[in-house]
Design a protein around this motif. Structure first.
Motif, mmCIF file in Angstrom:
data_model
loop_
_atom_site.group_PDB
_atom_site.id
_atom_site.type_symbol
_atom_site.label_atom_id
_atom_site.label_comp_id
_atom_site.label_asym_id
_atom_site.label_seq_id
_atom_site.Cartn_x
_atom_site.Cartn_y
_atom_site.Cartn_z
ATOM 1 N N CYS A 146 0.840 -1.204 0.000
ATOM 2 C CA CYS A 146 0.000 0.000 0.000
ATOM 3 C C CYS A 146 0.869 1.246 0.000
ATOM 4 O O CYS A 146 1.899 1.301 0.690
ATOM 5 C CB CYS A 146 -0.915 0.018 1.228
ATOM 6 N N ARG A 147 0.462 2.232 -0.763
ATOM 7 C CA ARG A 147 1.122 3.539 -0.753
ATOM 8 C C ARG A 147 0.063 4.582 -0.454
ATOM 9 O O ARG A 147 -1.036 4.554 -0.999
ATOM 10 C CB ARG A 147 1.849 3.829 -2.068
ATOM 11 N N GLY A 148 0.375 5.498 0.445
ATOM 12 C CA GLY A 148 -0.597 6.489 0.867
ATOM 13 C C GLY A 148 -1.036 6.233 2.292
ATOM 14 O O GLY A 148 -0.412 5.487 3.046
ATOM 15 N N ASP A 149 -2.162 6.828 2.678
ATOM 16 C CA ASP A 149 -2.653 6.759 4.053
ATOM 17 C C ASP A 149 -3.871 5.847 4.117
ATOM 18 O O ASP A 149 -4.981 6.270 3.797
ATOM 19 C CB ASP A 149 -2.999 8.163 4.547
ATOM 20 N N VAL A 150 -3.644 4.602 4.522
ATOM 21 C CA VAL A 150 -4.748 3.639 4.601
ATOM 22 C C VAL A 150 -5.758 4.078 5.651
ATOM 23 O O VAL A 150 -6.969 3.941 5.469
ATOM 24 C CB VAL A 150 -4.207 2.227 4.913
ATOM 25 N N GLY A 151 -5.277 4.610 6.772
ATOM 26 C CA GLY A 151 -6.169 5.042 7.842
ATOM 27 C C GLY A 151 -7.136 6.122 7.400
ATOM 28 O O GLY A 151 -8.297 6.134 7.824
ATOM 29 N N LYS A 152 -6.676 7.029 6.552
ATOM 30 C CA LYS A 152 -7.539 8.096 6.033
ATOM 31 C C LYS A 152 -8.310 7.657 4.785
ATOM 32 O O LYS A 152 -9.074 8.431 4.229
ATOM 33 C CB LYS A 152 -6.695 9.336 5.697
ATOM 34 N N ARG A 153 -8.063 6.419 4.364
ATOM 35 C CA ARG A 153 -8.694 5.872 3.154
ATOM 36 C C ARG A 153 -8.359 6.726 1.928
ATOM 37 O O ARG A 153 -9.219 7.037 1.110
ATOM 38 C CB ARG A 153 -10.212 5.739 3.339
ATOM 39 N N GLU A 154 -7.083 7.049 1.830
ATOM 40 C CA GLU A 154 -6.542 7.742 0.658
ATOM 41 C C GLU A 154 -5.243 7.028 0.285
ATOM 42 O O GLU A 154 -4.164 7.402 0.748
ATOM 43 C CB GLU A 154 -6.285 9.220 0.952
ATOM 44 N N PHE A 155 -5.360 5.992 -0.523
ATOM 45 C CA PHE A 155 -4.188 5.158 -0.789
ATOM 46 C C PHE A 155 -4.399 4.344 -2.057
ATOM 47 O O PHE A 155 -5.496 4.309 -2.628
ATOM 48 C CB PHE A 155 -3.913 4.220 0.386
ATOM 49 N N ILE A 156 -3.319 3.687 -2.479
ATOM 50 C CA ILE A 156 -3.376 2.716 -3.570
ATOM 51 C C ILE A 156 -2.825 1.405 -3.034
ATOM 52 O O ILE A 156 -1.778 1.381 -2.381
ATOM 53 C CB ILE A 156 -2.543 3.167 -4.788
ATOM 54 N N ALA A 157 -3.532 0.319 -3.288
ATOM 55 C CA ALA A 157 -3.061 -1.014 -2.909
ATOM 56 C C ALA A 157 -2.665 -1.777 -4.165
ATOM 57 O O ALA A 157 -3.337 -1.670 -5.207
ATOM 58 C CB ALA A 157 -4.153 -1.774 -2.161
ATOM 59 N N PHE A 158 -1.582 -2.532 -4.070
ATOM 60 C CA PHE A 158 -1.112 -3.344 -5.188
ATOM 61 C C PHE A 158 -1.012 -4.795 -4.742
ATOM 62 O O PHE A 158 -0.509 -5.085 -3.652
ATOM 63 C CB PHE A 158 0.270 -2.867 -5.666
ATOM 64 N N TRP A 159 -1.464 -5.685 -5.593
ATOM 65 C CA TRP A 159 -1.338 -7.118 -5.354
ATOM 66 C C TRP A 159 -0.194 -7.634 -6.234
ATOM 67 O O TRP A 159 -0.209 -7.435 -7.457
ATOM 68 C CB TRP A 159 -2.630 -7.835 -5.699
ATOM 69 N N LEU A 160 0.789 -8.305 -5.612
ATOM 70 C CA LEU A 160 1.991 -8.745 -6.315
ATOM 71 C C LEU A 160 2.155 -10.263 -6.210
ATOM 72 O O LEU A 160 1.772 -10.876 -5.202
ATOM 73 C CB LEU A 160 3.241 -8.082 -5.729
ATOM 74 N N ALA A 161 2.708 -10.856 -7.231
ATOM 75 C CA ALA A 161 3.098 -12.263 -7.231
ATOM 76 C C ALA A 161 4.541 -12.350 -7.686
ATOM 77 O O ALA A 161 4.854 -11.960 -8.824
ATOM 78 C CB ALA A 161 2.201 -13.077 -8.153
ATOM 79 N N GLU A 162 5.429 -12.794 -6.798
ATOM 80 C CA GLU A 162 6.858 -12.864 -7.090
ATOM 81 C C GLU A 162 7.371 -11.526 -7.615
ATOM 82 O O GLU A 162 8.168 -11.455 -8.547
ATOM 83 C CB GLU A 162 7.155 -13.986 -8.082
ATOM 84 N N GLY A 163 6.847 -10.462 -7.028
ATOM 85 C CA GLY A 163 7.284 -9.114 -7.371
ATOM 86 C C GLY A 163 6.542 -8.456 -8.517
ATOM 87 O O GLY A 163 6.654 -7.245 -8.708
ATOM 88 N N ARG A 164 5.769 -9.233 -9.279
ATOM 89 C CA ARG A 164 5.074 -8.668 -10.450
ATOM 90 C C ARG A 164 3.709 -8.130 -10.032
ATOM 91 O O ARG A 164 2.974 -8.764 -9.288
ATOM 92 C CB ARG A 164 4.902 -9.747 -11.519
#
Length: 420
Positions: A359-377
């Protein structure tokens, strides 16, 4: 002027079918275009049914794909309130509910999906609802308003996108809401446990009660009206109305009876199509919620029940019907609005396919981007109250980017810098 030497028939009056008809004309097709709709409404979009229209923010007319007079102006023959009941591939005809036989040279099946039904006692009571059609939304809108005025209770079976959006709408009207969900968090099979908790907290802050780890087992009533909803673990929730939001099933009956290749329900179901959206019959195509398409770069078959897929697959199928080279390879995309939280999800990361969430950004404030990765991809990304990043996220996914997780989590590092 219409050239009657060729007839293209579209079965299904949703977004995919309507955009396919539009594209045929935009691409210069001069033959007959026949659009068969089993509803009496002109083709409309479905997201407003659980979002703007249901909440009362948007007017009824805002849901329609085209203005009513567009079809005549575009020489599209519209059959409203006429289900297609039989497909004869040898004769190349579709029989309608009133017995009319419609001949086709090319056929597009855009029959969509239908809500899955609760197989429990009490589903015949007057206060049990589904949400798929405009008529459902109209009825539910009135129900939510009444529940809000009378401090009434709505029980929702299912904490997927529809269940959560209706929960948010219901709380906006002031209704009491309980959501029953067999998984440990909302959207568990879509977002996993890492992000599902976000939606638990969001709805709990707005007064929604959750009952996880259970399913509805019975809807109790009196004189035809709902009184309570009982779960399979023995609990009982007061209810004046119940919404079944347990998913949708592709409407494949027409295709199945005609012998077209289908996909097993265990694999998502739907009509099997190749990357050009062609079925096992070279003159028949499928698009939208009903189509399970081979995805060129994901290397798997996908059936996607979201607005963007219908919006883009309908035109792609139309171009393929015209003989153009088509390879439908768009990144899957969907969006949701709940209370003051808006989100967009791009990519494909089913449970078990990823090994890390960044996650990048502020999850607590619900202002963020989440990324799902597999072996880094990067497999998928979801932006929550962060805008104008979808294009960059999709570029990362398409490129098979393998960014450093720490850098990916740092908002000061531009997303486009990770694209190879």
């Amino acid at each position: 002027m219409v050239d009657a030497n060729q007839t293209f028939v579209i079965v299904g009056g949703g977004l995919a079918g309507a955009k396919a008809a539009e594209t045929l004309r935009q691409e210069g097709f001069t033959g007959r275009v026949i659009l068969i709709c089993d509803e009496r409404e002109h083709p409309y979009e479905r997201p407003p049914l659980s979002k703007g229209y249901l909440t009362g923010r948007d007017a009824r007319d805002s849901v329609f794909v085209h203005k009513p007079d567009w079809y005549a102006k575009a020489d599209v023959e519209l059959h409203l309130g006429q289900p297609a009941v039989h497909l004869d591939r040898a004769a190349k005809t579709v029989r309608l509910g009133d017995g009319t036989l419609v001949h086709y040279d090319k056929l597009l099946l855009a029959t969509g999906a239908e809500p899955r039904r609760l197989d429990i006692p009490g589903t015949g009571l007057a206060g049990v609802h589904h949400l798929r059609r405009l008529a459902h939304a109209e009825r539910l809108r009135g129900v939510l308003s009444s529940l809000g005025r009378d401090n009434g209770h709505l029980v929702i079976a299912g904490a997927g996108w529809i269940g959560l959006e209706v929960a948010a709408a219901a709380r906006g009207y002031g209704a009491e809401v309980t959501v029953v969900e067999p998984e440990p968090t909302p959207l568990h099979t879509v977002l996993g446990p890492e992000l599902g908790q976000l939606f638990t907290d969001l709805h709990a802050e707005h007064g929604v009660r959750f009952h996880f780890g259970a399913r509805l087992a019975e809807i109790a009533g009196h004189d035809g009206m709902v009184l309570a909803a009982r779960t399979d673990d023995g609990e009982e929730h007061p209810a004046h109305d119940v919404l079944a939001a347990i998913g949708a099933a592709p409407r494949t009956a027409l295709a199945e009876a005609a012998g077209l290749a289908l996909v097993d329900r265990a694999d998502g179901g739907g009509i099997a199509v190749d990357a050009s959206l062609r079925t096992s019959d070279p003159d028949i195509y499928a698009a939208g919620d009903v189509a399970a398409a081979e995805h060129p770069w994901l290397g798997t078959r996908l059936r996607v029940e979201h607005w963007a897929n219908a919006l883009n697959e309908g035109p792609a199928a139309a171009r393929a019907m015209l003989g153009q080279e088509v390879s439908y390879d768009r990144v899957p995309y969907f969006f949701s609005d709940q209370y003051d939280v808006g989100m967009e999800y791009s990519g494909y990361a089913p449970p078990g396919s990823y090994d890390q969430v960044v996650c990048r950004g502020d999850v607590g404030k619900r202002e963020f981007i989440a990324f799902w990765l597999a072996e880094g991809r990067v497999l998928a990304g979801m932006n929550v109250n962060v805008w104008d990043v979808t294009e960059d996220i999709q570029k990362l996914i398409r490129a098979g980017a393998r960014p450093d997780p720490d850098a990916l989590a740092d908002p000061s590092v531009p997303l486009r810098s990770f694209v190879p």
